[in-house]
Design an enzyme around this catalytic site. Structure first.
Site, PDB file in Angstrom:
ATOM      1  N   ASP A 148      -9.601   3.638  -3.736  1.00  0.00           N
ATOM      2  CA  ASP A 148     -10.335   2.440  -3.346  1.00  0.00           C
ATOM      3  C   ASP A 148     -11.743   2.412  -3.932  1.00  0.00           C
ATOM      4  OD1 ASP A 148      -8.135   1.847  -1.865  1.00  0.00           O
ATOM      5  OD2 ASP A 148      -9.095   2.050   0.088  1.00  0.00           O
ATOM      6  N   ASP A 172       0.816  -1.206   0.000  1.00  0.00           N
ATOM      7  CA  ASP A 172       0.000   0.000   0.000  1.00  0.00           C
ATOM      8  C   ASP A 172       0.865   1.277   0.000  1.00  0.00           C
ATOM      9  OD1 ASP A 172      -2.485   1.278  -0.060  1.00  0.00           O
ATOM     10  OD2 ASP A 172      -3.305   0.041   1.547  1.00  0.00           O
ATOM     11  N   GLU A 196      -0.625   1.864  -5.205  1.00  0.00           N
ATOM     12  CA  GLU A 196      -0.232   3.273  -5.091  1.00  0.00           C
ATOM     13  C   GLU A 196      -1.362   4.206  -5.501  1.00  0.00           C
ATOM     14  OE1 GLU A 196       1.556   6.944  -6.931  1.00  0.00           O
ATOM     15  OE2 GLU A 196       0.431   5.301  -7.855  1.00  0.00           O
ATOM     16  N   TRP A 197      -2.493   3.665  -5.904  1.00  0.00           N
ATOM     17  CA  TRP A 197      -3.732   4.389  -6.207  1.00  0.00           C
ATOM     18  C   TRP A 197      -3.637   5.247  -7.466  1.00  0.00           C
ATOM     19  CZ3 TRP A 197      -2.762   6.982  -0.947  1.00  0.00           C
ATOM     20  CH2 TRP A 197      -2.706   6.010   0.062  1.00  0.00           C
ATOM     21  N   GLY A 198      -2.626   5.035  -8.299  1.00  0.00           N
ATOM     22  CA  GLY A 198      -2.524   5.781  -9.542  1.00  0.00           C
ATOM     23  C   GLY A 198      -2.014   7.196  -9.410  1.00  0.00           C
TER      24      GLY A 198
END
Length: 394
Positions: free
Chosen positions: A203, A148, A181-183
């Protein structure tokens, strides 16, 4: 000071010597189950073992689900020598024993950590301990690591994830590396050399609005996906109750068209008939797991109606007709044009030299062949629903 300098030298040597990821992993999008969407921090070894049992007993293993992944909250601290400490109350047998149990079922074991100093739930992260943690995961026989991006301050994402990649490689056990890394730093631009999959958005939530917004952010990234390197729009919400059955069918269909990892996130011990039928749709899973490894693309976008196409092995194709609107939609479908569509040119030019007479068309939710006559048919699509077809070579 001397010890710090020595540690730095060791890390620099390791980075130069092991600067690569494990190849020949995740040649098709990973499939499995992750604890977070349903259980959050409320995890323990009994639950994880139970979910492993359910993957086998429900038939999910037979259709391809294999990874059992514990998300955040399994760790509580570090020892004086820096070793990660497992929550002994929730996991009294330890991670190695849990991994052994999962492996005994013919499944694979996954775990969670974070590139920052702490995880998203304020448990110890891996920053500064990457090589030590990687050796620990290898000793536990971990097969999958979700990494994460919380509490990372001014860290550079590519550099941080590269350190963990190198640590995993140095530890010597092939582990699928999931970059979460959520982009934020466009990991699709660099993730291929670092991990096997990378999150492209924040998320997911268990709602139509969240799911379809992620699809919108994902749809133009198709050129970055290939075997061993996948765009990850986050885990599945199928069966968690926030969407209708039709919306869950759309959710699953789009993830399959996107060549996305299929990580279920529901209670596998309490699935409805509809949830099982969605998660174990062999026809759709075959589209997702196609060895050509192409992500689907939007061939036509009329706002509330889209046509998606996914190129498949053996010169076959999948087509997904998506009604994004809140109303029933009646559409005319020309299968001759869809068969010839090619993403490299655009929807107004048809360059694939395929002929419809060489194919049959299969409805992947009805699980039957479709009589399309001369190639043009009219369809009615409910709100927030899909029709998914496959061109099958005769």
């Amino acid at each position: 000071m001397k010890k710090a300098i020595l540690n730095l030298v060791v890390v620099l040597f390791s980075l130069s010597h092991f600067a690569q990821k494990f190849e020949n992993l995740a040649k098709t999008p990973p499939m499995g189950w992750n604890s977070w969407n349903k259980y959050g921090c409320d995890v323990d070894e009994k639950l994880i073992m139970k979910m492993a049992d359910e993957i086998v007993n429900s038939g999910m293993q037979e259709v391809g689900y294999e990874y059992v992944v514990i998300d955040d909250c399994w760790q509580v601290g570090r020892s004086e020598d820096g070793e990660i400490i497992v929550d002994k109350e929730r996991f009294p047998s330890g991670m190695k024993k849990l991994a052994d149990y999962i492996h005994s079922k013919g499944l694979k074991f996954g775990i969670y950590s974070c590139a920052g100093t702490e995880t998203c739930q304020e448990r110890p992260g891996s920053r500064g301990y990457e090589f030590q943690d990687a050796r620990t995961y290898a000793r536990w026989e971990v097969d999958f690591l979700k990494h994460d991006w919380c509490n990372t301050s001014t860290q550079n994402a590519q550099a941080s994830y590269s350190i963990m990649r190198d640590a995993l490689f140095a530890a010597g056990r092939p582990i699928v590396f999931s970059i979460c890394e959520w982009g934020k730093s466009e990991p699709w631009e660099w993730g291929k050399d670092v991990g096997h999959l990378w999150r492209t958005t924040g998320d997911i939530r268990d709602s139509w609005e969240s799911m379809i917004s992620i699809v919108d952010k994902e749809k133009d990234l198709f050129k970055f996906a290939e075997p061993g390197s996948w765009n990850d729009p986050d885990m599945l919400e199928v069966g968690n109750g926030g969407m209708t059955t039709e919306e869950y069918k759309t959710h699953f269909s789009l993830w399959c068209m996107l060549a996305a990892p299929l990580m279920a996130g529901n209670d596998l011990s309490d699935m409805t008939k509809e949830t099982k039928e969605i998660l174990m749709n062999r026809d759709l899973i075959a589209i997702n797991q196609d060895v050509l490894g192409k992500q689907g693309f939007v061939y036509r976008d009329n706002g509330d109606y889209q046509i998606w196409i996914k190129q498949l092995d053996n010169k076959e194709k999948a087509v997904c007709l998506l009604n994004r609107s809140d109303e029933v939609k009646k559409v005319q479908v020309d299968f001759n044009l869809l068969l010839k569509a090619n993403s490299s040119i655009g929807w107004r030019t048809y360059i694939d030299p395929y002929e419809l007479k060489d194919y049959s068309v299969r409805d992947l939710w009805e699980h039957k062949s479709v009589n399309i006559g001369d190639g043009t048919i009219f369809l009615t699509i409910p709100p927030h629903a899909v029709k998914v077809f496959k061109f099958v070579r005769n």
